[in-house]
Scaffold this active site. Structure first.
Site, PDB file in Angstrom:
ATOM      1  N   ALA A  76       0.006   3.411   6.941  1.00  0.00           N
ATOM      2  CA  ALA A  76       0.401   3.000   8.287  1.00  0.00           C
ATOM      3  C   ALA A  76      -0.386   3.780   9.333  1.00  0.00           C
ATOM      4  O   ALA A  76      -0.555   4.997   9.208  1.00  0.00           O
ATOM      5  CB  ALA A  76       1.892   3.223   8.493  1.00  0.00           C
ATOM      6  N   ILE A  77      -0.831   3.070  10.346  1.00  0.00           N
ATOM      7  CA  ILE A  77      -1.512   3.662  11.503  1.00  0.00           C
ATOM      8  C   ILE A  77      -0.800   3.127  12.747  1.00  0.00           C
ATOM      9  O   ILE A  77      -0.577   1.911  12.855  1.00  0.00           O
ATOM     10  CB  ILE A  77      -3.000   3.248  11.569  1.00  0.00           C
ATOM     11  CG1 ILE A  77      -3.748   3.562  10.261  1.00  0.00           C
ATOM     12  CG2 ILE A  77      -3.697   3.885  12.775  1.00  0.00           C
ATOM     13  CD1 ILE A  77      -3.911   5.008   9.942  1.00  0.00           C
ATOM     14  N   GLU A 109      -0.351  -2.841  -3.525  1.00  0.00           N
ATOM     15  CA  GLU A 109      -0.060  -4.230  -3.182  1.00  0.00           C
ATOM     16  C   GLU A 109      -0.351  -4.388  -1.700  1.00  0.00           C
ATOM     17  O   GLU A 109      -0.096  -3.473  -0.914  1.00  0.00           O
ATOM     18  CB  GLU A 109       1.411  -4.587  -3.439  1.00  0.00           C
ATOM     19  CG  GLU A 109       1.806  -4.654  -4.893  1.00  0.00           C
ATOM     20  CD  GLU A 109       2.275  -3.332  -5.469  1.00  0.00           C
ATOM     21  OE1 GLU A 109       2.449  -3.247  -6.697  1.00  0.00           O
ATOM     22  OE2 GLU A 109       2.459  -2.370  -4.688  1.00  0.00           O
ATOM     23  N   ASN A 114      -2.926  -9.820   5.512  1.00  0.00           N
ATOM     24  CA  ASN A 114      -3.429  -8.593   6.128  1.00  0.00           C
ATOM     25  C   ASN A 114      -4.920  -8.421   5.823  1.00  0.00           C
ATOM     26  O   ASN A 114      -5.335  -7.561   5.040  1.00  0.00           O
ATOM     27  CB  ASN A 114      -2.621  -7.385   5.649  1.00  0.00           C
ATOM     28  CG  ASN A 114      -2.901  -6.143   6.473  1.00  0.00           C
ATOM     29  OD1 ASN A 114      -3.873  -6.061   7.207  1.00  0.00           O
ATOM     30  ND2 ASN A 114      -2.023  -5.159   6.330  1.00  0.00           N
ATOM     31  N   TYR A 121      -9.593  -1.886   1.757  1.00  0.00           N
ATOM     32  CA  TYR A 121      -9.439  -1.531   0.352  1.00  0.00           C
ATOM     33  C   TYR A 121     -10.658  -1.967  -0.459  1.00  0.00           C
ATOM     34  O   TYR A 121     -11.110  -1.232  -1.345  1.00  0.00           O
ATOM     35  CB  TYR A 121      -8.154  -2.132  -0.219  1.00  0.00           C
ATOM     36  CG  TYR A 121      -6.907  -1.716   0.530  1.00  0.00           C
ATOM     37  CD1 TYR A 121      -6.755  -0.431   1.052  1.00  0.00           C
ATOM     38  CD2 TYR A 121      -5.867  -2.610   0.727  1.00  0.00           C
ATOM     39  CE1 TYR A 121      -5.614  -0.054   1.738  1.00  0.00           C
ATOM     40  CE2 TYR A 121      -4.714  -2.244   1.413  1.00  0.00           C
ATOM     41  CZ  TYR A 121      -4.600  -0.963   1.924  1.00  0.00           C
ATOM     42  OH  TYR A 121      -3.475  -0.592   2.603  1.00  0.00           O
TER      43      TYR A 121
END
Length: 151
Positions: A76-77, A109, A114, A121
């Site tokens: 999370a950012i 996952e 997204n 990734y």
């Protein structure tokens, strides 16, 4: 123009739970609790890396470690910090942290919707390996399972 980031990374400790919970609530429809982060930080089988701008926690990434594998649980950012390379540098820091603990493969996952996360990734060698149907509780979206087996 905004001031440049004073970006650095460090391992999460239990005292960081309040700050991490604020990031979590800003990023997820069904956030983990402060207590969950406190327990994760205290668990020897986890590795959580914080992204900080000065002293402010602006993001984090967490993994569960089992032998030579790491399962990324959360990344999370804060929304105001997205698009500035924080996620890219955070992933590099997480990978280095788990490699230092003997990890040779990682999995995670990610939502098919997204695209920025999937691209991030993939830049770090994660490849699509399957789908978990209805994985996300907030909307029933599937999850793409990704692996990097060449750390």
């Amino acid at each position: 123009m905004s001031a440049p980031l004073d970006l650095h990374f460090r391992e999460m400790v239990p005292d960081d739970a309040d700050a991490v919970e604020l990031v979590e609530k800003a990023c997820f429809a069904i956030p983990w609790s402060r207590e969950s982060f406190w327990r994760e930080a205290a668990n020897e089988n986890t590795s959580y890396t914080l992204a900080l701008d000065g002293t402010r926690v602006i993001g984090y990434a967490g993994c569960w470690i089992s032998f030579e594998e790491a399962q990324i649980t959360n990344v999370a950012i804060l929304p105001a910090y997205r698009g500035q390379g924080v996620g890219t540098r955070l992933m590099a820091a997480v990978i280095e942290a788990v490699k230092a603990r003997g990890v040779t493969a990682m999995t995670l996952e990610v939502r098919p919707s997204n695209a920025p996360a999937r691209a991030l990734y993939a830049r770090y060698g994660f490849e699509e390996a399957g789908v978990r149907r209805g994985y996300y509780h907030d909307n029933g979206e599937d999850a793409i399972i990704m692996w990097n087996t060449k750390l």
